[in-house]
Design a protein around this motif. Structure first.
Motif, PDB file in Angstrom:
ATOM      1  N   ASP A 154     -14.019   0.937  -2.692  1.00 40.37           N
ATOM      2  CA  ASP A 154     -12.940   1.880  -3.011  1.00 40.37           C
ATOM      3  C   ASP A 154     -12.810   1.832  -4.534  1.00 40.37           C
ATOM      4  N   ARG A 201      -4.105  -5.260  -9.174  1.00 42.12           N
ATOM      5  CA  ARG A 201      -4.834  -6.458  -8.742  1.00 42.12           C
ATOM      6  C   ARG A 201      -5.040  -7.425  -9.893  1.00 42.12           C
ATOM      7  N   HIS A 256      -1.640  -4.789  -4.414  1.00 45.89           N
ATOM      8  CA  HIS A 256      -2.469  -3.599  -4.233  1.00 45.89           C
ATOM      9  C   HIS A 256      -2.358  -2.635  -5.416  1.00 45.89           C
ATOM     10  N   LYS A 297     -13.411   6.834  -2.516  1.00 47.66           N
ATOM     11  CA  LYS A 297     -13.025   6.890  -1.097  1.00 47.66           C
ATOM     12  C   LYS A 297     -11.763   7.734  -0.925  1.00 47.66           C
ATOM     13  N   MET A 311       0.819  -1.219   0.000  1.00 51.42           N
ATOM     14  CA  MET A 311       0.000   0.000   0.000  1.00 51.42           C
ATOM     15  C   MET A 311       0.852   1.268   0.000  1.00 51.42           C
ATOM     16  N   ARG A 342      -8.796   8.777   2.188  1.00 50.81           N
ATOM     17  CA  ARG A 342      -8.360   8.426   3.544  1.00 50.81           C
ATOM     18  C   ARG A 342      -7.570   9.592   4.136  1.00 50.81           C
ATOM     19  N   ASP A 376     -13.276  -6.214  -1.950  1.00 52.66           N
ATOM     20  CA  ASP A 376     -12.073  -5.366  -1.910  1.00 52.66           C
ATOM     21  C   ASP A 376     -10.833  -6.249  -1.893  1.00 52.66           C
ATOM     22  N   ASP A 377      -9.684  -5.668  -2.187  1.00 52.01           N
ATOM     23  CA  ASP A 377      -8.456  -6.477  -2.164  1.00 52.01           C
ATOM     24  C   ASP A 377      -8.027  -6.773  -0.723  1.00 52.01           C
ATOM     25  N   ILE A 378      -8.100  -5.751   0.136  1.00 47.16           N
ATOM     26  CA  ILE A 378      -7.583  -5.910   1.509  1.00 47.16           C
ATOM     27  C   ILE A 378      -8.649  -5.489   2.523  1.00 47.16           C
ATOM     28  N   ALA A 379      -8.785  -6.264   3.601  1.00 44.41           N
ATOM     29  CA  ALA A 379      -9.564  -5.789   4.749  1.00 44.41           C
ATOM     30  C   ALA A 379      -8.560  -5.647   5.876  1.00 44.41           C
ATOM     31  N   GLU A 380      -8.263  -4.399   6.234  1.00 47.29           N
ATOM     32  CA  GLU A 380      -7.234  -4.182   7.253  1.00 47.29           C
ATOM     33  C   GLU A 380      -7.907  -3.805   8.583  1.00 47.29           C
ATOM     34  N   THR A 381      -8.372  -2.568   8.710  1.00 45.94           N
ATOM     35  CA  THR A 381      -9.096  -2.212   9.939  1.00 45.94           C
ATOM     36  C   THR A 381     -10.593  -2.494   9.780  1.00 45.94           C
ATOM     37  N   GLY A 382     -11.010  -2.698   8.527  1.00 49.75           N
ATOM     38  CA  GLY A 382     -12.441  -2.916   8.271  1.00 49.75           C
ATOM     39  C   GLY A 382     -13.203  -1.604   8.108  1.00 49.75           C
ATOM     40  N   GLY A 383     -12.483  -0.478   8.265  1.00 52.07           N
ATOM     41  CA  GLY A 383     -13.146   0.833   8.179  1.00 52.07           C
ATOM     42  C   GLY A 383     -13.825   1.060   6.830  1.00 52.07           C
ATOM     43  N   THR A 384     -13.142   0.668   5.754  1.00 53.23           N
ATOM     44  CA  THR A 384     -13.689   0.881   4.407  1.00 53.23           C
ATOM     45  C   THR A 384     -14.958   0.045   4.218  1.00 53.23           C
ATOM     46  N   THR A 413     -10.558   2.066  -6.566  1.00 53.25           N
ATOM     47  CA  THR A 413      -9.442   1.286  -7.135  1.00 53.25           C
ATOM     48  C   THR A 413      -9.775  -0.207  -7.241  1.00 53.25           C
TER      49      THR A 413
END
Ligand code: R5P
Length: 302
Positions: free
Chosen positions: A175, A134, A131, A199, A97, A201, A227-235, A177
């Motif tokens: 997002d 993709r 990222h 989106k 990222m 950030r 989505d490609d990534i779930a990190e904090t889940g915020g998106t 992207t």
């Protein structure tokens, strides 16, 4: 390929079987002070052998990108010193990222990681849904640094989503992207529509701000958020709230890479959405196996 090198887990066994070669065990050891000692067990007579090193991480508090990188760098150098020619499969490409310098003074980390891998002796690098790219093919971001490939697993994601009983689902990229990937999933599923949300950030607070006007008219429709990534889940959380506001029925969140930092998992589940992911990172929601897809791609470069 002569050998696959990696810890003895199902993922690595499956890749080795699909490549029709033996898995040579890598033992990972962390000393009490945090220093690492990855050790090749068994076959160390690797002179002239072509090997595929696989290094995968776990999710949540077990996600340790720096440990993964150091283990990888040490093992690649070690394999080289034993005379092997090394290809590397990093199912999740850490630091991807940070693919540009967003603010003055920041490192161009994704580029530096590629340079480190190249200088440690990696011949060809394979990552999954990088990222910065993709879609499948040679990783353009790495051109001039290292021969690298991004392997797409969105078809595997779509195949698994067919198991849900959904009525004309709409596929949503939380997002912009991820818009192209959502289109691919929608096409593979025969979904009625695919939409993407813009989106932004806040780089200081990590807060995501989405453009609510991008999604309208979901009354009674089932929704898949991809989505490609779930990190904090915020998106994903923001996208779920918006879909509910627009009248969506069942909501399923599908991520390629479940990093699942902090309370990501609870955050999504508490909103009543199903949450699934591929096994590029090991986690309790990593139900979609991608080993076969990866091995089929890697075979072409053997
Ligand atoms: C960002 O560009 C990525 O595609 C994902 O949307 C992002 O990594 C998700 O992060 P988080 O789960 O922290 O919102």
């Amino acid at each position: 390929m002569d050998y696959v090198i990696g810890i003895k887990d199902e993922f690595n066994q499956h890749v080795a079987e699909a490549l029709d070669c033996q898995l040579v065990e890598l033992e990972k050891h962390v000393f009490p002070d945090g220093e690492l000692r990855p050790r090749i067990l068994g076959e160390t007579n690797l002179k002239g052998k072509k090997v595929l090193l696989i290094n995968r991480t776990n999710s949540g508090s077990a996600y340790k990108p720096n440990q993964l990188l150091m283990e990888t760098l040490f093992t690649v150098k070690n394999l080289n010193s034993l005379g092997a020619k090394v290809d590397l499969l990093l199912p999740y490409f850490p630091y991807a990222m940070q693919d540009k310098v967003f603010r003055p003074g920041e490192p161009h980390a994704a580029k530096y990681v590629l340079e480190l891998l190249k200088s440690s002796g990696v011949n060809t690098l394979f990552v999954v849904c990088a990222h910065m790219q993709r879609e499948q093919g040679t990783l353009k971001f790495a051109e001039g640094i290292i021969d690298a490939h991004s392997i797409s697993v969105f078809k595997d994601l779509a195949e698994n989503l067919k198991n849900y009983e959904l009525e004309n689902p709409v596929v949503i990229a939380p997002d912009f992207t991820s818009g192209e990937s959502a289109d691919k999933v929608a096409e593979a599923l025969g979904a009625s529509d695919s939409k993407a949300i813009h989106k932004k950030r806040d780089l200081d607070t990590n807060e995501t701000i989405i453009n609510e006007e991008d999604i309208t008219g979901l009354e009674g429709l089932d929704v898949i958020i991809v989505d490609d990534i779930a990190e904090t889940g915020g998106t994903m959380a923001k996208a779920i709230d918006l879909c509910k506001k627009r009248g969506a029925g069942k909501i399923i969140c599908a991520a390629v890479h479940p990093v699942l930092a902090g309370d990501c998992l609870e955050r999504i589940k508490n909103k009543g959405a199903d949450f699934i992911a591929t096994n590029t990172i090991d986690s309790e929601i990593s139900k979609i196996s991608v080993e076969h897809t990866l091995a089929e791609y890697i075979k072409k470069y053997d």
